[in-house]
Design an enzyme around this catalytic site. Structure first.
Site, PDB file in Angstrom:
ATOM      1  CG  ASP A 135      63.892  48.512  41.980  1.00  0.00           C
ATOM      2  OD1 ASP A 135      63.991  49.055  40.868  1.00  0.00           O
ATOM      3  OD2 ASP A 135      62.815  48.416  42.599  1.00  0.00           O
ATOM      4  CB  ALA A 143      63.143  44.192  44.812  1.00  0.00           C
ATOM      5  CB  SER A 152      62.004  61.849  26.292  1.00  0.00           C
ATOM      6  OG  SER A 152      63.364  61.834  25.956  1.00  0.00           O
ATOM      7  CB  VAL A 205      58.089  50.137  40.519  1.00  0.00           C
ATOM      8  CG1 VAL A 205      57.971  49.211  39.317  1.00  0.00           C
ATOM      9  CG2 VAL A 205      57.437  51.486  40.217  1.00  0.00           C
ATOM     10  CG  ASP A 251      61.741  67.262  26.599  1.00  0.00           C
ATOM     11  OD1 ASP A 251      61.439  66.087  26.855  1.00  0.00           O
ATOM     12  OD2 ASP A 251      62.848  67.597  26.139  1.00  0.00           O
ATOM     13  CD  GLU A 266      63.156  64.197  23.720  1.00  0.00           C
ATOM     14  OE1 GLU A 266      62.473  64.472  24.727  1.00  0.00           O
ATOM     15  OE2 GLU A 266      63.546  63.057  23.454  1.00  0.00           O
ATOM     16  N   GLY A 274      61.071  48.501  47.812  1.00  0.00           N
ATOM     17  CA  GLY A 274      62.048  49.525  48.144  1.00  0.00           C
ATOM     18  C   GLY A 274      62.854  49.932  46.926  1.00  0.00           C
TER      19      GLY A 274
END
Length: 827
Positions: free
Chosen positions: A605, A601, A544, A586, A316, A312, A603
């Site tokens: 979402d 959709a 992450s 997306v 990062d 992790e 715009g």
């Protein structure tokens, strides 16, 4: 007028009365509710198996899904069981703070970009010292020790026992075993005396049944049992892994300078030694400069190496540095984790790490790739405590970026075998949860952070080609460990149950609650990052990955703006609905299972927010609209450094009077001419010898401009310092004096075998406060002894003193003079 000491004296009296007699005082609730409660009768999940039984003595965990524990497995936690708590205090003037936050983040506002320093925030919006003193007195009377007050007064940390928690908060704590682990949880809410009701926000550390978990996903395609929905791609291209440095080109940022003006923080736990080693291996292989890394340990306890979490922290750090091209400084704020399996983690430690990043005010962007069930965080009071800290970050121009979660809309559902989130079906593929029951992750749901969701990224080499909602379907949870139950790997996103909708959200949603994520970047393990973990290369995804990609990308933009932009949420929601050319929208996929969840959709979402952005295009827009034009403000005027000084003997007390005409002073750096330095606003310094010294103060404003003032300061050996700062046995330092808030510092060297140490002040006029601490210098919020007595007759006694150095501080509660200080002990 002695408001603070008077209030403290009253508080101690009230605390002694209420704790010893359990009488008449009313006790009131805090935001910390019971973590578990016993219903009358229910179907319960036995703690040691997956079988269900019927019992009238069953406990329900107060989180989404209401997991149940057989009452036969639940016992009282021993009264002497050690606990570490963080008592969170309430903000002062919350309505005025909301007005300020709206102004400081809105281009065109008179307040835009005029960020506060930590001391300015505390002065205007932090709890008062008298409130803090009353809570400290209550904790002391309940039996807590090692009490420390955070600089912003929003957190008070303390060590104690389950018995002390019962005394101090009128709660009770139970214990049980499940999934091979030991748990404890309060089964009654945390209360405080009514006199503290306006001060105490929450009490963290009373349970460990719901704590933060990491949000990374190592690539194991062989574990997939039910693939995610086939949504195709937005362009004919490949879904493949990338090196962290490749993301700069993919997201349009390689033409910008590296983020070398911007410091970044990462919230972690345990030992970070291996993470830094892996980071240095990555930068060396990628041809990047070695990162200026700092490890800041928060709290006390064991900071153990956790192999499962190393991936992790490597994900990062390497992806932030890779997409940013380098940063000014990378600070790991790490909490004690207890052991190599991190069994000592509680929300108390993680929240304290958030607060340390804020009170330090060094990192402009802070990454948090952690989360937990929102309902559990709301019940424990963690959500309320975190929100207060995040508000201070916004006021200071800092931005927390939080991963939205890796369990789709099922952040609440936990695997009955391992406790992993996102549990959907058993090993046979039979769905075992209500697929229409959705939840989100905390702290991602806070309106004072940027929530970052995940996508599956398509590329042609290092050219962006398309993104869809990240949803890998179901995978066996841990087949190598015998856990073949199936969980969903997908981006978190949805509607908070508790957080009110921020005003800026109205541009895209009519919901009265916080909706997220705000943005989404690559998170699929199939298109994830190739990083160094424990010396080897692994392919890793998860939100992450998405959150660090945002942090590193936005760090380039903040760096180009000299860190003048600050928390960008309101700016994003004002610009993005119309400035669509800045974005990668997306439009395909969902984040649930079997057509459930939220669907992407055109715009904004709830699956991917606004999508990802093109770094270069957004930087151009930000420079024109958020920094120097389009209502973004005028050219920054530098600050003017200034200070005055008063001397008493070898002690020089400095008073800062620096100004900034169009912003605020962000930091102070003092050099005292004898090799000593300070970052305090108005420090006091004790010289070791008489003489004339050249003192310089350098101030930095909120836009990064600096100013320095240099002045000569002369100190003499007169003034009764008793041989400098060292106190001799039985020899009084006499004639001591200091201004209000002035400080005199001394040391006492105790030999082996010494007994009955007494350090005392007496005589004189005014009011000096005595503080003593072994091993390090005390402060007004961290000490081993503080008598709390009006006037100058105070003493600290130690029947069996430790061998070594005791440090003594005299602080001017009011100006004092003619005071004597003496340390005595027997050999």
């Amino acid at each position: 007028m002695k408001i603070e000491k008077t209030a403290l004296t009253v508080a101690i009296a009230l605390a002694m009365s209420s704790l010893s007699a359990h009488a008449e005082d009313a006790w009131v609730s805090t935001h910390t509710q019971a973590a578990m409660s016993p219903p009358a009768s229910t179907q319960v999940l036995a703690a040691s198996s997956t079988s269900a039984t019927t019992t009238g003595n069953a406990y329900t965990l107060n989180m989404t899904g209401s997991p149940r524990i057989d009452g036969a497995a639940v016992t009282a936690l021993e009264a002497d069981h050690p606990l570490h708590v963080e008592v969170a205090l309430k903000l002062r003037n919350p309505d005025a703070l909301q007005t300020f936050l709206a102004g400081v983040t809105t281009p065109g506002s008179a307040l835009f970009g005029k960020f506060l320093t930590p001391s300015q925030f505390t002065e205007r919006f932090g709890p008062t010292q008298s409130q803090v003193d009353a809570v400290v007195a209550h904790l002391q009377q309940a039996g807590f020790t090692n009490i420390e007050v955070a600089p912003n007064r929003l957190l008070i940390s303390a060590d104690g026992t389950a018995g002390a928690a019962t005394n101090g908060f009128r709660t009770s704590i139970k214990r049980f075993s499940a999934n091979g682990r030991e748990f404890f949880a309060n089964d009654a809410p945390a209360l405080v005396p009514a006199s503290l009701g306006d001060s105490v926000n929450a009490v963290l550390g009373l349970q460990n049944v719901s704590v933060k978990h990491t949000l990374h996903h190592v690539y194991h395609p062989e574990d997939v049992t039910v693939p995610g929905p086939n949504v195709g791609t937005q362009a004919a291209a490949a879904v493949a892994a990338h090196h962290p440095q490749d993301f700069a080109a993919i997201y349009g940022g390689s033409s910008l300078p590296a983020a070398t003006n911007t410091a970044v923080g990462i919230i972690t736990w345990g030992s970070i030694t291996q993470t830094v080693t892996d980071l240095n291996s990555f930068t060396s292989g990628a041809g990047l400069a070695t990162v200026n890394s700092t490890i800041t340990k928060v709290g006390s306890g064991t900071f153990a190496n956790d192999p499962d979490s190393n991936g992790e922290w490597s994900l990062d750090s390497q992806d932030i540095v890779g997409i940013a091209g380098g940063v000014k400084q990378l600070i790991f704020y790490t909490s004690a984790n207890g052991d190599s399996s991190s069994s000592g983690i509680t929300d108390a430690g993680i929240t304290a790490s958030y607060n340390r990043a804020v009170t330090d005010n060094i990192a402009k962007l802070i990454n948090v790739s952690l989360g937990e069930d929102e309902t559990a965080a709301q019940q424990s009071g963690t959500q309320a405590a975190d929100d207060a800290i995040f508000q201070q970050a916004v006021a200071q121009g800092q931005t927390f970026s939080i991963a939205s979660g890796d369990a789709g809309v099922y952040q609440w559902s936990t695997d009955p075998t391992s406790g992993s989130p996102g549990y959907v079906a058993n090993s046979a593929g039979t769905v075992k949860i209500d697929l229409t029951h959705y939840s989100v992750s905390e702290p991602a749901s806070s309106p004072y952070v940027i929530q970052v969701g995940g996508t599956t990224l398509s590329t042609s080499g290092t050219t962006w080609s398309g993104e869809t909602v990240w949803n890998e379907g179901l995978s066996a949870i841990a087949p190598s460990q015998g856990d073949n139950n199936q969980r969903l790997w997908a981006t978190g996103g949805g509607v908070s149950l508790y957080e009110a909708a921020p005003s800026w959200q109205s541009s895209v949603s009519s919901s009265t609650k916080r909706v997220g994520p705000d943005l989404a970047f690559d998170a699929a393990s199939s298109s994830g990052a190739l990083i160094v973990v424990n010396g080897s290369t692994e392919q890793v995804g998860g939100t992450s990955l998405a959150s660090p990609l945002f942090v590193g990308a936005f760090a380039r933009i903040e760096s180009a703006a000299n860190n003048a932009i600050g928390f960008p949420a309101s700016k994003f929601y004002q610009a993005f609905p119309t400035q669509t050319s800045l974005l990668h929208d997306v439009t395909s996929g969902n984040n649930g299972y079997q057509s459930h969840g939220y669907t992407a959709a055109t715009g904004f979402d709830e699956a991917t927010g606004f999508g990802s952005f093109d770094i270069g295009k957004l930087n151009t827009y930000a420079q024109a609209n958020w920094v120097t034009g389009g209502g973004g403000g005028s050219t920054n005027a530098p600050p003017v450094a200034n200070f005055s000084v008063a001397t008493t003997g070898l002690v020089a007390t400095f008073t800062d009077s620096s100004t900034d005409s169009d912003g605020s002073i962000a930091s102070h750096a003092w050099t005292f001419g004898d090799g000593s330095t300070s970052t305090a606003t108005s420090p006091s310094h004790t010289y070791s010898a008489a003489g004339t010294y050249s003192v310089a103060e350098t101030v930095t404003d909120n836009a990064g401009a600096t100013s320095t003032k240099t002045s000569s300061v002369t100190v003499s050996s007169s003034g009764g310092t008793g041989g400098g700062t060292v106190l001799q046995n039985g020899v009084a330092a006499t004639g001591l004096s200091a201004a209000k808030n002035g400080q005199l510092k001394y040391t006492v060297a105790i030999p082996s075998g010494a007994k009955s140490l007494k350090i005392a002040i007496s005589g004189g006029t005014g009011d000096a406060d005595l503080y003593v601490k072994f091993g390090s210098a005390p402060t007004t919020s961290s000490y081993d002894c503080r008598p709390y007595v009006t006037g100058n007759t105070e003493s600290c006694s130690f029947a069996s003193p430790q061998t070594g150095t005791y440090y003594v501080l005299l602080n001017g509660y009011a100006a004092f003079s003619g005071v004597s200080l003496k340390a005595t002990w027997t050999n």
